[in-house]
Structures are given as structure tokens and as C-alpha cells.
Write a protein that holds these residues in place. Sequence first.
Motif, PDB file in Angstrom:
ATOM      1  N   ALA A 420      96.036  42.309   8.969  1.00  0.00           N
ATOM      2  CA  ALA A 420      95.562  41.679  10.201  1.00  0.00           C
ATOM      3  C   ALA A 420      95.500  40.167  10.058  1.00  0.00           C
ATOM      4  O   ALA A 420      95.786  39.429  11.007  1.00  0.00           O
ATOM      5  CB  ALA A 420      94.186  42.234  10.570  1.00  0.00           C
ATOM      6  N   ALA A 421      95.119  39.686   8.874  1.00  0.00           N
ATOM      7  CA  ALA A 421      95.031  38.241   8.661  1.00  0.00           C
ATOM      8  C   ALA A 421      96.400  37.584   8.772  1.00  0.00           C
ATOM      9  O   ALA A 421      96.542  36.506   9.379  1.00  0.00           O
ATOM     10  CB  ALA A 421      94.407  37.963   7.298  1.00  0.00           C
ATOM     11  N   LEU A 422      97.422  38.196   8.197  1.00  0.00           N
ATOM     12  CA  LEU A 422      98.760  37.617   8.278  1.00  0.00           C
ATOM     13  C   LEU A 422      99.325  37.693   9.686  1.00  0.00           C
ATOM     14  O   LEU A 422     100.140  36.856  10.075  1.00  0.00           O
ATOM     15  CB  LEU A 422      99.688  38.344   7.302  1.00  0.00           C
ATOM     16  CG  LEU A 422      99.332  38.219   5.821  1.00  0.00           C
ATOM     17  CD1 LEU A 422     100.305  39.023   4.975  1.00  0.00           C
ATOM     18  CD2 LEU A 422      99.325  36.768   5.383  1.00  0.00           C
ATOM     19  N   ALA A 423      98.919  38.692  10.472  1.00  0.00           N
ATOM     20  CA  ALA A 423      99.435  38.836  11.836  1.00  0.00           C
ATOM     21  C   ALA A 423      98.761  37.897  12.820  1.00  0.00           C
ATOM     22  O   ALA A 423      99.338  37.606  13.876  1.00  0.00           O
ATOM     23  CB  ALA A 423      99.274  40.279  12.309  1.00  0.00           C
ATOM     24  N   THR A 424      97.574  37.427  12.505  1.00  0.00           N
ATOM     25  CA  THR A 424      96.822  36.581  13.432  1.00  0.00           C
ATOM     26  C   THR A 424      96.688  35.136  12.978  1.00  0.00           C
ATOM     27  O   THR A 424      96.325  34.281  13.786  1.00  0.00           O
ATOM     28  CB  THR A 424      95.414  37.156  13.638  1.00  0.00           C
ATOM     29  OG1 THR A 424      94.740  37.240  12.381  1.00  0.00           O
ATOM     30  CG2 THR A 424      95.494  38.543  14.262  1.00  0.00           C
ATOM     31  N   GLY A 425      96.943  34.839  11.694  1.00  0.00           N
ATOM     32  CA  GLY A 425      96.777  33.485  11.202  1.00  0.00           C
ATOM     33  C   GLY A 425      95.392  33.173  10.703  1.00  0.00           C
ATOM     34  O   GLY A 425      95.127  32.027  10.324  1.00  0.00           O
ATOM     35  N   HIS A 426      94.488  34.159  10.655  1.00  0.00           N
ATOM     36  CA  HIS A 426      93.138  33.958  10.141  1.00  0.00           C
ATOM     37  C   HIS A 426      93.063  34.477   8.706  1.00  0.00           C
ATOM     38  O   HIS A 426      94.031  35.014   8.159  1.00  0.00           O
ATOM     39  CB  HIS A 426      92.120  34.684  11.016  1.00  0.00           C
ATOM     40  CG  HIS A 426      92.032  34.140  12.409  1.00  0.00           C
ATOM     41  ND1 HIS A 426      91.079  33.229  12.806  1.00  0.00           N
ATOM     42  CD2 HIS A 426      92.792  34.379  13.510  1.00  0.00           C
ATOM     43  CE1 HIS A 426      91.234  32.933  14.078  1.00  0.00           C
ATOM     44  NE2 HIS A 426      92.285  33.620  14.535  1.00  0.00           N
ATOM     45  N   GLY A 427      91.883  34.329   8.086  1.00  0.00           N
ATOM     46  CA  GLY A 427      91.677  34.823   6.738  1.00  0.00           C
ATOM     47  C   GLY A 427      91.239  36.273   6.737  1.00  0.00           C
ATOM     48  O   GLY A 427      90.813  36.827   7.751  1.00  0.00           O
TER      49      GLY A 427
END
Length: 722
Positions: A420-427
Motif C-alpha cells: 500500500a505504501a508503494l502504491a500511494t507514495g506514503h510510508g
Amino acid sequence: MPAPGVSNRTGVPSPSTAPKINPHTGVLPLFESVRVDLQDVFLQRSPRLAIRVDTRNRHGQWQHKYVERALPQQAPRGPYAVYLSSFFGRFRWLCFDLDDKRGEVGPDLATLLRWLEEAGLTYVVAASGSTGGRHVWVTAETLLESTLVKSIAVAAAKRLPTLDYGLLKSRTGAARPIGAPHRNGGRSELLLPMASRRAADLLTPATCGNPSDAFTRLLLIIDAVPAPQDIRPRVVGRDQLAEILDDEQGPRLAGTPRTALDRDTMSLLTRRPPADRVSEVCGSLLTKLALRRWTLPMVEHLLAERPYREGGLLHLCTAPGIGPLRVMLDEADIEEKLERQWARCVAYAATLPLDEEALERSENIGDVVALVGQLQTAADACPERWATEAGPADRAALDLFCLLALRSGSTMLSLDVRRAALATGHGRSTMHRAFGRLSLDSWLGRATDNGPAGTYELLPITASHPAFESVARGGTQGNPPPVGDRRPPLISLLQARLAAGQADVFAYGRATRHHSGGLGHHAGRVYQQLAERQERALSLAEICYRTGYRPRTAAKHLARMRDLLVATRSVMTVQHECPTCQAVPGERCRTAAGAVLRRRGADQHATRQTLAAERSSTPYYRPRTGSLVAAAKALGTHGRLAARARRYAVEIELYRWWQQEEAWMHTPKAGIRTGVQTHEEQAALVLTTLPRQPRRRYPRGADGRGDHAAARARIERRIATA
């Protein structure tokens, strides 16, 4: 000096050879003075002058690919299997294989033993290996016909879900004898009877005491038990996405068959596969046909064509021989092999995500699209919810769940925080907290799951939902478009929104001496609104209305984006409509009589001039999508997402490596090669911890504990050289 195996006290066995409590039964076995090697019993009574021996790959690991070898004088050291029937298909042994992967073995084992005792048959029970499976061996005084054995196997399989009856239906069926090693460690151990001499007598045709009519009684006893609705046992996993039908056409996925094959499927069907990929190509081909809702008779029709028998279906018509040569099978073996492989591929295809055409035909896709549309409408109706400090992360997580639901056709989704972090740009930590907040606000529901990723369910908007009032106040009117027209635009919208949030220019954090700060995810939310409506310019008031930010906050983000040329400011000073004469943009104003207005000093009405003056004082903004990479390089944040993906890959590989090490530590080491099992080119391999890869010893410290820092450094070096 006492003899070996005897203590100082006469006639008392030494502790090294004293009988131990059976770990499977908890019973102390009787002391046995002479132990019989049951492997020699199987080799001496084998109905054929051949056995099947497992082979190793180039790394020295057993690959579960058995080839036929001549009957040896001594048992092989590696995994092997003995044939249950003669060359003409008449059975000497019946081996009931109860697999713990199919369910609970205990109840089925008790039921099977009760049937055998009622029929007056003797038996031998053995543990199949390191897992909880069981083998029940039944010997016949005279060779049994294959039709009788197949009837017993099919009848028992209807009532015993854990029974793997494929080896009893095939004339080439083989099973690992008692004492043979398992490829994953351990051996097949004798459980009942506890004396190996008694077990040898029960495995010998002359002393087993099992006449042919006893097997007929066994079939009648099994048929007397009512069978459940399903006529064929299968395992339905928790990740199954499609329904499996099992009727007179065999196992198949629910739906209408699509007879037209695509180019990839035809390529697999018509081309002869490489010698080392015959079974792999056949499995891929049957899986593709199962996904296209083919039935077993349709696949049997393909086997009637010679080009297909020599192409992708070669594995069904042949058996491994010596080297690259393959042995042709007769029609009975081909039919049995096709049924077994087809059932396996159908069960696997049911766990795969549905393709686009299958999704459009599925019954629940309309409910999924309606739910996603309702959630997106509710989220847009309360923009102030996403304008908080953690709002961008929460909205990005919700959009990702909606996108995955549209792609998979299911509202029950398993998603790990790193993905999810890689798909949204968050940590990853930010995503973990966002999942929790969405669950507390009734956007998501946490489901019970023991897998490595968390399982969540998208929840509908109800009266108790915090956004219910916003939806009721600002809901849309009219009938929604059909599902086929709503799903593609929603997918495109969510993909574009998430792609904009992944940009490195919107990385979070303030700039320091060791860290370059980006514009932040709040600026990313403003840019998302500009990118979604890039066909027209947006005013500051409309941006504030759609994002929930105050004008001062939105203007601050827009000013920073303008400095980096991520957004541009445009002023609408020309081409305005006229409120007086209703002249459209591009036309001159006209009088009441219809003549063109030609007054001295002005060719427009005063209301049109006032409207132009008002609009010229209102700034409008447009996005510049091609400048995101240049802006990230100017800020020093270019490559932030790629570095995060590399760090997460190291963490995932480190966790898998340690799990593999823990599994190895708890595995019995008897008969297993220990030490370093590597090769010179291991550093050039693609990172993976698949079971076929040679085991890499986990780094240890001076105290014997795992050195995770050293393991991380090794993984990072391999990534750098890969």
C-alpha cells in the motif's frame, strides 16, 4: 565387556537401544529382538521389476520428479516409490493416502480403519513423512483387478475428504514404502502394528490373510454409507474467487465457455514444449482453459488431434523416460492422467483473480461498482475529513482499496502495508495507521485472517456512518449509468489519482542538512484536483471547495507549485458571454433590433465589460504534468519512491530468510545434508526464497543468535549486484 546394545546387567537393553514411546500413539511398544527392514520387504514383493526414483536439480535438491529405474538390490538413499500394481494393471497393494493438506486426517483414518475391520481385512498404518499425513497399506493374497480397486477408491473418496485416490485409479500408481525418506526431511515411519516383523507378515501376500472376496465386502460396506452432495473431494481455499461446479462434465468453473482461444493459448497448445518444461507448459495451458470456462469433454476433444498431443498436451500423453526421451502412455492412462491434472488446474484457477471479461460477467461486480461509487461520493461530500493532518494518507488508502475492489470484483481484500505504501507514495507506518483510522470511521471492516497481510472489507454507508449526512445533503440525482459504463471511468480516475500521489515531488518532510523535503501530500491533494480536471482551469474557490482547505492554505500550496512550474496561473480576460444580449464567447454584442453594437469607444455592453473585469481579478490554475520529474530533481527528492521500494524489498527478503531459517531449525536433521549449500553464481541470482533455491545459512553472531544486521548487509549487496 558387555555386548553392544546390552547394559552391564545381563539381559537388560542399553539406553541407546531401549524401546521408546511412540510419539504418534503414546504407547510403549513391545521390545523386538530382531528388527525387519520393511524397505527390503517392499522391494522383494514388488509387483514390477522397476521402481520410481526422485531426481535432483542442479543445486542438489530433490525436485519431486520421479523417473523409472530398475529394481535395485538395496533401497535407494533418496526418495523413491514402489508400484502398487503389475505391468498389466492388477494390484498387489492398496495404499490409502490421507493428506493433511486436505483437512483433518484423524476422523478419516478412524473411519477407514473401521471399514477395513468390518470387511475382515488386515492393514498396516504408517506416517507418510514429516507432516501429519497417513498411509494405510492393505495387501491382497491374489492380484486384484483394476476395476475393483478403482471402484473402492472412488467410493471411499466420496466419503473421506482427505483421501488422495489418484494412485489407486492409475495403473502406474506408486507410493513411498515404509522407511523411505521424504524430500523435505524425515521418513515414512511404522505406526501400527508396532512390531516390524508383524508388519512384514501383513505386507506379504502369503501371510496377510486378505482374500479377494474381502475387498468386495469392503466395497459394499463403503457404498452402504451415504455420500455427501459433492461427488468428488476437493479443497476450497479461503482465497477462492470463483465457484467450482462438479457434474457429469467434470470439475469446471461456473460460467459460459469461451471457445475462441487467444494467441498465447494457441501458442502453448500448438508448439512442442522444451524437454525440461513439459509439465509446466501443460499446467499453464490447462489453467488458461479452465479460466475460459472449458469443460473436461472439451479438453478430451483436443486430445484427439495429433498436433495438440505433440504440443502443449504432451505431458498428458507421455511419461518421463531416460534423459530427454519420453514414454508413450496407453489410452487408459491418458484418460486417468487428464482427469487428475484437470481437477488440479481447475482448483488452482479458482484462486486466481478474474480477468476483465469474467469480471463483467460475474454476478457481484454490479454490487462492487455500486459500493465503490457510493464510497467515492461520500468521500467527496466531506472534503474537510481529508484536509486534516493525516487526511491525505487516509484518502489515498481508501482510493487504493476501491481500486483493488474494482479490479478483483471483491470487497474482501488482503493488503499489506508495504504494498500500500508503494502504491500511494506514503510510508508503511503511515499506511498502517491509516488502515486503523479508516476502520474506526467505518470505512473499512477488519476481517479475521491468519495470513501475512491484513484482510479488510469495504463497508457501505449507513445511517451511523460519519459521512451519511454529507451524502444525504449532497447526493446526486437521477439514475446511475450501467455497470459497464461506470467501472472503466472509476478505474481510470483512481489510477490517475494514485499515480499523482506517487510523484517524488510530493514527498513529505521538511528540508534539513541530511534530508530533502518535498511539497508534501497536502500539496499533492491540490494537484490531484487540477490533474483530474485538466481539460479546464480551476479557480481558487473551486479548489478550496473540492479539497476542504482554507483559501490561505490552498494558495500557499499553489504558490509553491507555481515556483516549480508544477502548476500555472491563467487569467480569463477574453471571450466572455454577454448577460444583456446573450452573445456567446467570440460573438460581438448586438442591439435590441439585432444590429451589431457600434458605439463610440466601445463595442460591448457594460454588463459584459463588468463580467470580464470581475473574472480578470480571479486567478485560475492548470497543472503541468510533464514537470513533476524536473521539479523533484530541483527539490532533491527524485528517486525517493525507488529508494523506498528497495528498502522494502530488503525488509521482505530479510523476513522471509529468517522464516526459512526458523523452519530449518525446527526440522528434524536426520538424513538431511547440513552445512553451506551454495554455488559460485549465487550472487547473480534474482532475489527470492523459493523452496527450490539452495538454502543459505543465516548469519550468526558469537553467541549463536541470528545477526540481522549482517543478513541485511548481505541482501543489500546482492541487490546491488543483481
